[in-house]
Design a protein around this motif. Structure first.
Motif, mmCIF file in Angstrom:
data_model
loop_
_atom_site.group_PDB
_atom_site.id
_atom_site.type_symbol
_atom_site.label_atom_id
_atom_site.label_comp_id
_atom_site.label_asym_id
_atom_site.label_seq_id
_atom_site.Cartn_x
_atom_site.Cartn_y
_atom_site.Cartn_z
ATOM 1 N N PRO A 1 -4.601 -1.865 -1.936
ATOM 2 C CA PRO A 1 -6.042 -1.693 -1.693
ATOM 3 C C PRO A 1 -6.773 -1.245 -2.963
ATOM 4 O O PRO A 1 -6.301 -0.374 -3.691
ATOM 5 N N VAL A 2 -7.913 -1.865 -3.226
ATOM 6 C CA VAL A 2 -8.751 -1.491 -4.367
ATOM 7 C C VAL A 2 -10.205 -1.645 -3.968
ATOM 8 O O VAL A 2 -10.582 -2.591 -3.269
ATOM 9 N N TRP B 1 -1.433 4.086 -8.449
ATOM 10 C CA TRP B 1 -0.417 3.422 -9.252
ATOM 11 C C TRP B 1 -0.693 3.599 -10.741
ATOM 12 O O TRP B 1 0.232 3.783 -11.537
ATOM 13 N N ILE B 2 -1.954 3.513 -11.137
ATOM 14 C CA ILE B 2 -2.306 3.692 -12.550
ATOM 15 C C ILE B 2 -1.935 5.097 -13.017
ATOM 16 O O ILE B 2 -1.315 5.281 -14.076
ATOM 17 N N ARG B 3 -2.298 6.100 -12.238
ATOM 18 C CA ARG B 3 -1.998 7.473 -12.632
ATOM 19 C C ARG B 3 -0.496 7.734 -12.639
ATOM 20 O O ARG B 3 0.021 8.437 -13.513
ATOM 21 N N THR B 4 0.216 7.152 -11.666
ATOM 22 C CA THR B 4 1.665 7.363 -11.579
ATOM 23 C C THR B 4 2.388 6.733 -12.758
ATOM 24 O O THR B 4 3.269 7.350 -13.366
ATOM 25 N N VAL B 5 2.031 5.489 -13.121
ATOM 26 C CA VAL B 5 2.732 4.821 -14.210
ATOM 27 C C VAL B 5 2.410 5.482 -15.550
ATOM 28 O O VAL B 5 3.281 5.576 -16.434
ATOM 29 N N PRO C 1 0.819 -1.218 0.000
ATOM 30 C CA PRO C 1 0.000 0.000 0.000
ATOM 31 C C PRO C 1 0.849 1.263 0.000
ATOM 32 O O PRO C 1 1.989 1.257 0.473
ATOM 33 N N PHE C 2 0.307 2.346 -0.524
ATOM 34 C CA PHE C 2 1.037 3.601 -0.588
ATOM 35 C C PHE C 2 1.502 4.057 0.790
ATOM 36 O O PHE C 2 2.593 4.598 0.938
ATOM 37 N N SER C 3 0.673 3.844 1.796
ATOM 38 C CA SER C 3 1.006 4.316 3.145
ATOM 39 C C SER C 3 2.237 3.622 3.723
ATOM 40 O O SER C 3 2.836 4.102 4.680
ATOM 41 N N GLN C 4 2.635 2.475 3.129
ATOM 42 C CA GLN C 4 3.772 1.709 3.640
ATOM 43 C C GLN C 4 5.008 1.798 2.744
ATOM 44 O O GLN C 4 6.004 1.112 2.985
ATOM 45 N N LEU C 5 4.979 2.646 1.716
ATOM 46 C CA LEU C 5 6.087 2.707 0.766
ATOM 47 C C LEU C 5 7.400 3.122 1.420
ATOM 48 O O LEU C 5 8.450 2.537 1.167
ATOM 49 N N ASN D 1 -8.408 3.339 -2.394
ATOM 50 C CA ASN D 1 -8.155 2.641 -3.655
ATOM 51 C C ASN D 1 -6.777 3.074 -4.163
ATOM 52 O O ASN D 1 -6.648 3.999 -4.963
ATOM 53 N N ASP D 2 -5.743 2.386 -3.680
ATOM 54 C CA ASP D 2 -4.375 2.731 -4.072
ATOM 55 C C ASP D 2 -4.076 2.358 -5.513
ATOM 56 O O ASP D 2 -3.118 2.873 -6.109
#
Length: 214
Positions: free
Chosen positions: A139-140, A153-157, A112-116, A148-149
């Motif tokens: 999470p989705v 990820w979709i927007r970042t990639v 999850p983003f919160s644990q990066l 909904n992480d």
């Protein structure tokens, strides 16, 4: 006086050239072969009568394993590096050089983003690997009140691929035993981001099963 018979010598083959060629082929194989990294969340895809092979680059793969953990994968090293730069700028995270190198080398991830920050700032690559294996997946959810992480990820990639001037396609690699509601949430997330064309990763049926019409 009897004729003098010449001394016979056994025929010999000079193997030097063949050995040189063999070593050249071996060196070429070592330098050009790409070894597949071990998947963090292994996925046993369903069988199909035909399977379209995916290109080796330019593909973002969303994986869903048998217990419902969602992972994300892209093979392009430069896109991965750019993704981390975007995350650092946009979310204020900071990653160690060792963490960035590790992120570029792995096959997939489901943190999850919160644990990066906690993940990519572990003291050793081995610790990062253990951290990733214990993660519960990305999470989705279709519920806007829940995290909904996968959207992030979709927007970042997509943003990273545009910066690197690369075309990008998406694929879903779902386990054959994955719960349908979770797959529905993944597909919903893609479509909600305007991605209506994507591949479903499958594996070819065996010849015996095809012959039996299964």
């Amino acid at each position: 006086m009897p004729a003098v018979k010449p001394k016979r010598h056994k025929p010999g083959i000079d193997m030097t050239a063949m050995v040189d060629v063999a070593f050249l082929l071996l060196t070429f194989f070592i330098l050009t072969t790409k070894f597949k990294a071990e998947e963090t969340f292994p996925v046993d895809t369903p069988e199909a009568a035909s399977a379209i092979p995916l290109p080796e680059s330019g593909v973002a793969i969303i994986g869903v394993d048998s217990i419902g953990r969602v992972s994300f994968s892209i093979a392009d090293f430069d896109v991965k590096d750019e993704m981390l730069s975007i995350i650092e700028d946009q979310y204020g995270y900071s990653f160690s050089d060792a963490g960035k190198t590790y992120f570029s080398s792995i096959s997939d991830f489901g943190v999850p983003f919160s644990q990066l920050s906690a993940w990519l700032n572990q003291p050793t690559p081995e610790a990062m690997g253990e951290f990733a294996k214990k993660a519960q997946g990305i999470p989705v959810s279709k519920d806007p009140r829940r995290e909904n992480d996968l959207v992030k990820w979709i927007r970042t990639v997509r943003r990273a691929a545009r910066r690197k001037k690369k075309n990008l396609m998406f694929a879903i690699k779902g386990d054959e035993n994955v719960p349908y509601p979770l797959m529905d949430e993944v597909i919903y997330t893609l479509q909600n981001e305007g991605i209506n064309r994507f591949n479903m990763v499958t594996k070819m049926k065996s010849d015996a099963r095809l012959a039996n019409g299964e």
